[in-house]
Motif scaffolding. Structure first.
Motif: not given
Length: 508
Positions: A503-508, A47-53, A57-63
């Motif tokens: 938990d998976l939804i809340s992952k960056v 499911l992770e690919g569908d939840l984190k599409p 493709q766009v920048p990730t901002h973890a900090q």
């Protein structure tokens, strides 16, 4: 993660307490625990690919960036995501979720929000407009739901009143907390219970969990409505409130509110009508001539209600109304603090600061739509729902559950309805999976009243049924999750899976 069919059938006859004990024991066995963890992780990995599409493709901002990004870049990144997401709901591929969606209406609400973006009703002296809007939204909703009849000949303190909340769940939480506190203060009840049909929204279960109320869930009847006799038997000296839905979220049918509220009134206890989904549809459906039974404050036993302005009230997401028969009952909802060194403090709902802009948007939606607008919208929705119900019933393998108005639940004979849902998902449709019994539902909104949408849904549904009939072994990604929830008797295993999903939804 499959149990043998015989074992599952046998466990259906084992008392829930014994199953719970057995589950705790089994989860302590290292080999079994590791196997369960491995299988659930494998299931969720799909499911992770569908939840984190948007990864890659766009920048990730973890900090926080060292320097703030240019506002143009921020808007550009958000625009990429918004464009991809609005295509599905705009064309009516989604059950519920977006209830209006017209561009002009959205633009209007956005302008209202911008005008009120800084307002906060916590500071009523700074933004009296926010409290004006809130009071009027509550009053308009109450009058739509029978307040005029209920208030006739009664003193002002006995009139229907209420508050604005952040959504249906908070409205329900507030009402249940109110009944708990009222029962403790006025009746000395320290072990409160609520009686609700099994179809009642999980928000009631959440309220029970948060506020120490024992929830008695009563099985529904063969028509999927609350069973009046079974509900009567479940009421005891600790019951503080009885619940009914108008309509229920799973099956879209209206519980026998008149009989249930009379049960409560005869016992001197509260009755809550959950009209979060139907509060802004049923009054207009009745005026249009549809068979809508009494469900609101016209019934003397109804002492509180919830109705979502952000659903069929067409307001922006984040508002709902909770209503009470009289200010004495509502007072148990309030919180006050008189000994704080920072001064006296009080708030009507759970939040302190609240977004005045959302309150203003709710007010603007109601007054700009008006009775004529709600009547026309409801007419279009119910006519579309009639087309869909006829079309679903015409497919031999499918059947509609109960007699719904606009939330259409359907199951299948001889094939897996979750696989049908999965196939519809592959065609772009986002539907709600149900269980007990296994079914799928579509909540009809204005998005579905657009030309050709209902016909496209029925054509795709026929194709999905034909595909599943020809490929019964296909599992997909979400179908196994729904199948697990519907068949595994160990509820803790399903709960653990859902926690890992969050938990998976809340992952960056």
């Amino acid at each position: 993660m499959e149990l043998p069919e015989l074992g599952t059938n046998l466990l259906q006859h084992v008392p829930p307490r014994w199953i719970s004990v057995a589950e705790r024991y089994l989860k302590r066995v290292p080999v079994l625990r590791e196997r369960l963890a491995k299988e659930t992780d494998t299931m969720l990995a799909g499911l992770e690919g569908d939840l984190k599409p948007y990864r890659g493709q766009v920048p990730t901002h973890a900090q926080l960036p060292a320097q703030g990004l240019p506002r143009e870049q921020v808007l550009r990144e958000m625009g990429v995501m918004e464009t991809r997401e609005h295509e599905r709901w705009k064309e009516g591929f989604v059950s519920g979720a977006v209830y209006h969606g017209d561009s002009e209406h959205i633009d209007f609400l956005n302008q209202v929000y911008a005008l009120n973006s800084q307002s906060n009703p916590l500071h009523a002296d700074l933004w009296p407009s926010a409290t004006k809007f809130e009071a009027e939204v509550v009053a308009m909703t109450a009058n739509m739901l029978g307040a005029a009849e209920a208030n006739a000949g009664r003193p002002p303190e006995a009139h229907v009143c209420g508050s604005l909340s952040s959504g249906g769940t908070e409205s329900i939480l507030l009402a249940m907390k109110t009944y708990r506190d009222q029962a403790r203060e006025e009746r000395g009840i320290t072990r409160p219970e609520m009686v609700a049909p099994a179809s009642a929204h999980p928000a009631f279960e959440k309220a029970a969990h948060y506020f120490g109320i024992h929830m008695v869930r009563v099985p529904v009847g063969p028509d999927y409505r609350a069973d009046v006799d079974a509900m009567r038997k479940a009421i005891n000296r600790n019951t503080i409130v009885v619940i009914g839905s108008a309509p229920s979220f799973p099956h879209g049918v209206i519980d026998p509110i008149e009989q249930l509220s009379e049960l409560a009134r005869e016992r001197g206890i509260g009755f809550h009508t959950d009209a979060c989904l139907g509060g802004f549809v049923l009054p207009w459906a009745r005026k249009l001539g549809y068979p809508v039974p009494d469900f609101d404050f016209r019934l003397p036993g109804v002492t509180s209600m919830s109705a979502d302005t952000h659903k069929f009230g067409y307001a922006a997401k984040g508002t709902s109304v909770v209503l009470y028969r009289g200010s004495a009952l509502r007072s148990h909802q309030y919180f006050t603090s008189t000994e704080w060194s920072g001064g006296i403090y009080f708030s009507p709902t759970f939040a302190g600061s609240r977004p005045g802009a959302l309150i203003a948007a709710a007010w603007a939606s109601l007054v700009s739509t008006g009775e004529a607008g709600y009547l026309e919208s409801t007419r279009r929705i119910l006519e579309t729902a009639d087309v869909l119900k006829r079309g679903i019933r015409a497919i031999p393998e499918l059947y509609v559950l109960g007699e719904p108005l606009f939330v259409i639940a359907f199951g299948a004979r001889g094939l897996d309805i979750y696989q049908v849902m999965e196939r519809m998902g592959a065609k772009g449709w986002n539907l709600n999976g149900l269980h007990k019994p296994a079914a799928v539902h579509l909540c009809v909104t204005l998005r579905h009243t657009q030309p050709g949408v209902a016909e496209r849904f029925l054509e795709d549904l026929k194709g999905a049924v034909e595909y599943v009939r020809a490929h019964p072994s296909d599992k997909g990604t979400m179908a196994p999750v729904y199948g697990l929830a519907a068949t595994v008797p160990f509820r803790g295993l399903v709960s653990d899976l859902l926690k890992k999903y969050m938990d998976l939804i809340s992952k960056v």
